[in-house]
Scaffold this motif. Structure first.
Motif, PDB file in Angstrom:
ATOM      1  N   ARG A 129       0.844  -1.206   0.000  1.00  0.00           N
ATOM      2  CA  ARG A 129       0.000   0.000   0.000  1.00  0.00           C
ATOM      3  C   ARG A 129       0.868   1.240   0.000  1.00  0.00           C
ATOM      4  O   ARG A 129       1.807   1.345   0.792  1.00  0.00           O
ATOM      5  CB  ARG A 129      -0.874   0.031   1.254  1.00  0.00           C
ATOM      6  CG  ARG A 129      -1.957   1.112   1.185  1.00  0.00           C
ATOM      7  CD  ARG A 129      -2.087   1.929   2.450  1.00  0.00           C
ATOM      8  NE  ARG A 129      -0.968   2.835   2.643  1.00  0.00           N
ATOM      9  CZ  ARG A 129      -0.885   4.064   2.101  1.00  0.00           C
ATOM     10  NH1 ARG A 129      -1.845   4.532   1.343  1.00  0.00           N
ATOM     11  NH2 ARG A 129       0.179   4.837   2.310  1.00  0.00           N
ATOM     12  N   ASN A 189       1.485   5.567  -1.852  1.00  0.00           N
ATOM     13  CA  ASN A 189       1.016   6.565  -2.815  1.00  0.00           C
ATOM     14  C   ASN A 189       1.595   6.197  -4.187  1.00  0.00           C
ATOM     15  O   ASN A 189       2.487   5.350  -4.301  1.00  0.00           O
ATOM     16  CB  ASN A 189       1.320   7.989  -2.336  1.00  0.00           C
ATOM     17  CG  ASN A 189       2.794   8.346  -2.384  1.00  0.00           C
ATOM     18  OD1 ASN A 189       3.507   7.981  -3.330  1.00  0.00           O
ATOM     19  ND2 ASN A 189       3.262   9.072  -1.378  1.00  0.00           N
ATOM     20  N   PRO A 207      -2.892   7.697  -9.170  1.00  0.00           N
ATOM     21  CA  PRO A 207      -3.069   6.248  -8.993  1.00  0.00           C
ATOM     22  C   PRO A 207      -3.069   5.479 -10.312  1.00  0.00           C
ATOM     23  O   PRO A 207      -2.477   4.399 -10.405  1.00  0.00           O
ATOM     24  CB  PRO A 207      -4.404   6.155  -8.253  1.00  0.00           C
ATOM     25  CG  PRO A 207      -4.424   7.402  -7.415  1.00  0.00           C
ATOM     26  CD  PRO A 207      -3.821   8.462  -8.306  1.00  0.00           C
ATOM     27  N   ALA A 265      -2.440  -1.557  -3.371  1.00  0.00           N
ATOM     28  CA  ALA A 265      -3.417  -0.494  -3.107  1.00  0.00           C
ATOM     29  C   ALA A 265      -2.705   0.839  -3.263  1.00  0.00           C
ATOM     30  O   ALA A 265      -1.679   1.082  -2.629  1.00  0.00           O
ATOM     31  CB  ALA A 265      -3.975  -0.633  -1.694  1.00  0.00           C
ATOM     32  N   SER A 277      -3.042   5.031  -3.181  1.00  0.00           N
ATOM     33  CA  SER A 277      -3.921   6.074  -2.652  1.00  0.00           C
ATOM     34  C   SER A 277      -3.883   7.337  -3.495  1.00  0.00           C
ATOM     35  O   SER A 277      -2.897   7.643  -4.171  1.00  0.00           O
ATOM     36  CB  SER A 277      -3.540   6.394  -1.198  1.00  0.00           C
ATOM     37  OG  SER A 277      -2.178   6.713  -1.117  1.00  0.00           O
ATOM     38  N   ASP A 297      -8.900   6.120  -4.865  1.00  0.00           N
ATOM     39  CA  ASP A 297      -8.000   5.018  -4.509  1.00  0.00           C
ATOM     40  C   ASP A 297      -8.185   3.872  -5.504  1.00  0.00           C
ATOM     41  O   ASP A 297      -9.275   3.680  -6.051  1.00  0.00           O
ATOM     42  CB  ASP A 297      -8.320   4.514  -3.100  1.00  0.00           C
ATOM     43  CG  ASP A 297      -7.970   5.526  -2.030  1.00  0.00           C
ATOM     44  OD1 ASP A 297      -6.800   5.653  -1.705  1.00  0.00           O
ATOM     45  OD2 ASP A 297      -8.894   6.206  -1.536  1.00  0.00           O
ATOM     46  N   ARG A 316     -11.733   0.608  -8.118  1.00  0.00           N
ATOM     47  CA  ARG A 316     -11.525   2.021  -7.764  1.00  0.00           C
ATOM     48  C   ARG A 316     -12.532   2.429  -6.697  1.00  0.00           C
ATOM     49  O   ARG A 316     -13.694   2.011  -6.754  1.00  0.00           O
ATOM     50  CB  ARG A 316     -11.668   2.909  -8.995  1.00  0.00           C
ATOM     51  CG  ARG A 316     -10.516   2.758  -9.992  1.00  0.00           C
ATOM     52  CD  ARG A 316     -10.651   3.714 -11.172  1.00  0.00           C
ATOM     53  NE  ARG A 316      -9.516   3.575 -12.082  1.00  0.00           N
ATOM     54  CZ  ARG A 316      -9.367   2.599 -12.972  1.00  0.00           C
ATOM     55  NH1 ARG A 316     -10.303   1.662 -13.088  1.00  0.00           N
ATOM     56  NH2 ARG A 316      -8.302   2.536 -13.743  1.00  0.00           N
ATOM     57  N   SER A 317     -12.087   3.245  -5.761  1.00  0.00           N
ATOM     58  CA  SER A 317     -12.948   3.716  -4.667  1.00  0.00           C
ATOM     59  C   SER A 317     -12.806   5.228  -4.572  1.00  0.00           C
ATOM     60  O   SER A 317     -11.705   5.735  -4.344  1.00  0.00           O
ATOM     61  CB  SER A 317     -12.516   3.048  -3.360  1.00  0.00           C
ATOM     62  OG  SER A 317     -13.093   3.718  -2.261  1.00  0.00           O
ATOM     63  N   GLY A 357      -2.271   8.024   5.191  1.00  0.00           N
ATOM     64  CA  GLY A 357      -2.018   6.826   4.378  1.00  0.00           C
ATOM     65  C   GLY A 357      -1.441   5.688   5.214  1.00  0.00           C
ATOM     66  O   GLY A 357      -1.823   4.528   5.060  1.00  0.00           O
ATOM     67  N   THR A 405      -5.613  -2.095   6.500  1.00  0.00           N
ATOM     68  CA  THR A 405      -5.569  -3.140   5.468  1.00  0.00           C
ATOM     69  C   THR A 405      -5.081  -4.455   6.068  1.00  0.00           C
ATOM     70  O   THR A 405      -5.633  -5.530   5.789  1.00  0.00           O
ATOM     71  CB  THR A 405      -4.656  -2.693   4.308  1.00  0.00           C
ATOM     72  OG1 THR A 405      -5.158  -1.459   3.790  1.00  0.00           O
ATOM     73  CG2 THR A 405      -4.603  -3.732   3.202  1.00  0.00           C
ATOM     74  N   THR A 437     -10.160  -0.068   2.323  1.00  0.00           N
ATOM     75  CA  THR A 437     -10.168   1.301   1.802  1.00  0.00           C
ATOM     76  C   THR A 437     -11.559   1.913   1.887  1.00  0.00           C
ATOM     77  O   THR A 437     -11.719   3.085   2.262  1.00  0.00           O
ATOM     78  CB  THR A 437      -9.671   1.302   0.335  1.00  0.00           C
ATOM     79  OG1 THR A 437      -8.329   0.823   0.310  1.00  0.00           O
ATOM     80  CG2 THR A 437      -9.718   2.692  -0.268  1.00  0.00           C
ATOM     81  N   THR A 474     -12.249   5.193   4.143  1.00  0.00           N
ATOM     82  CA  THR A 474     -12.599   6.468   3.494  1.00  0.00           C
ATOM     83  C   THR A 474     -14.045   6.876   3.798  1.00  0.00           C
ATOM     84  O   THR A 474     -14.345   8.068   3.852  1.00  0.00           O
ATOM     85  CB  THR A 474     -12.355   6.411   1.977  1.00  0.00           C
ATOM     86  OG1 THR A 474     -13.051   5.283   1.426  1.00  0.00           O
ATOM     87  CG2 THR A 474     -10.874   6.296   1.662  1.00  0.00           C
TER      88      THR A 474
END
Ligand SMILES: Nc1ncnc2c1ncn2[C@@H]1O[C@H](COP(=O)(O)OP(=O)(O)OP(=O)(O)O)[C@@H](O)[C@H]1O
Ligand SMILES: Cc1ncsc1CCO
Length: 276
Positions: free
Chosen positions: A120, A122, A145, A164, A166, A170, A180-181, A195, A202, A233, A237
């Motif tokens: 996980r 960025n 992303p 994953a 961010s 995400d 995708r979220s 993050g 996770t 996620t 979020t």
């Protein structure tokens, strides 16, 4: 992956309080432990050599985050990753600032030998970890992303990890499927550890995802790791979005976020999940 599965895995976390071992950076340790407690998991910041390996064998899941990798902690990370791999404990790698700084870049790439369950980070960190770019600006990303999709595929191929990534939207991928979220809030980027704590959440979700520690078919099906990573996620979020609605700024947001993680329920998830 859907809202029903997300709620079910969250309920399992709350019912079973998975023990999440965190070898994480000195900036976010307290916040990360509080996020895990609010969620219903049990944190243990066990990060010294000769303890980290044995602990990784009995922990429900392990997080290794390279944010402030002092020498002793680097040794403890290698020991924990090796033990987790051997014992079948799910573990998450968060390659903080990999690419832009040399010590952690070598460390994180070496840890891939122990096959993290999920990675996980960025976008710039993920791209650099896969050796497809040079990293971001310290701990900050300079890529999106979607730029990290080839890196997610490369990590799936080289070490079997789900990735994953961010950002405003995400993204979670196993190299084939992409989830995708779009829920969340930019206030998560205005507190330190926004993050990093997601990496710990996770790990908690992976602990209860029905993955078979012996390497057999996961009880939740072959997509268990991808689905549980995406579910983490979504819950994280959604709670952040709830907190943002009454926050006056980053300070009140941090406290309200812990409250929201403890309170978030199926109706909140249904209302706020924005999956595609
Ligand atoms: N531009 C944005 N708008 C809205 N939400 C965002 C944005 N960027 C990130 N987020 C949210 O913040 C969360 C943390 O992502 P971020 O990219 O800040 O992680 P990070 O850089 O690894 O954080 P850190 O190293 O500070 O812990 C993401 O899961 C996402 O939901
Ligand atoms: C600010 C900072 N520096 C190293 S780790 C960390 C926490 C967010 O990644």
């Amino acid at each position: 992956m859907d809202v029903a599965y997300t709620s079910e895995v969250l309920a399992r976390v709350r019912a079973t309080n998975p023990l999440v071992q965190c070898l994480t950076n000195s900036v976010v340790t307290g916040f990360t432990a509080n996020v895990l407690l609010a969620l219903g998991a049990s944190p243990a910041m066990t990060d010294v050599p000769r303890e980290s390996g044995p602990f990784a064998e009995i922990a429900s899941a392990v997080l290794i985050n390279t944010g402030t990798p002092h020498a002793e902690q680097r040794n403890a990370m290698a020991e924990a990753a090796k033990a987790a791999h051997r014992a079948g404990t799910p573990w998450v790698l968060d390659p903080v600032a990999v690419g832009s700084l040399p010590v952690r870049t070598a460390l994180a790439r070496g840890l891939l030998d122990f096959r993290p369950t999920a990675v996980r980070g960025n976008p710039s960190e993920i791209i650099a970890l896969a050796e497809l770019g040079g990293g971001g600006r310290g701990t900050d990303a300079i890529d999106t992303p979607d730029d990290a999709l080839p890196a997610g595929a490369a990590l799936a191929a080289s070490c079997g990890a789900v990735t994953a990534v961010s950002g405003r939207v995400d993204l979670v991928t196993d190299g084939t499927r992409v989830i995708r979220s779009a829920s969340g809030t930019s206030l998560l980027t205005k507190i330190t550890g926004g993050g990093c704590a997601l990496g710990a959440v996770t790990a908690a979700f992976l602990a209860v995802a029905g993955a078979d520690r012996s390497g057999g078919e996961p009880a939740d099906g072959p997509g268990a790791v991808l689905n549980a990573t995406a579910a983490a996620t979504v819950v994280y979020t959604a709670a952040a979005e709830m907190a943002a609605e009454s926050a006056g700024g980053p300070g009140t947001f941090a406290g309200l976020f812990l409250d929201a993680l403890a309170a978030v329920d199926t109706a909140d998830i249904e209302r706020r999940a924005a999956l595609s």
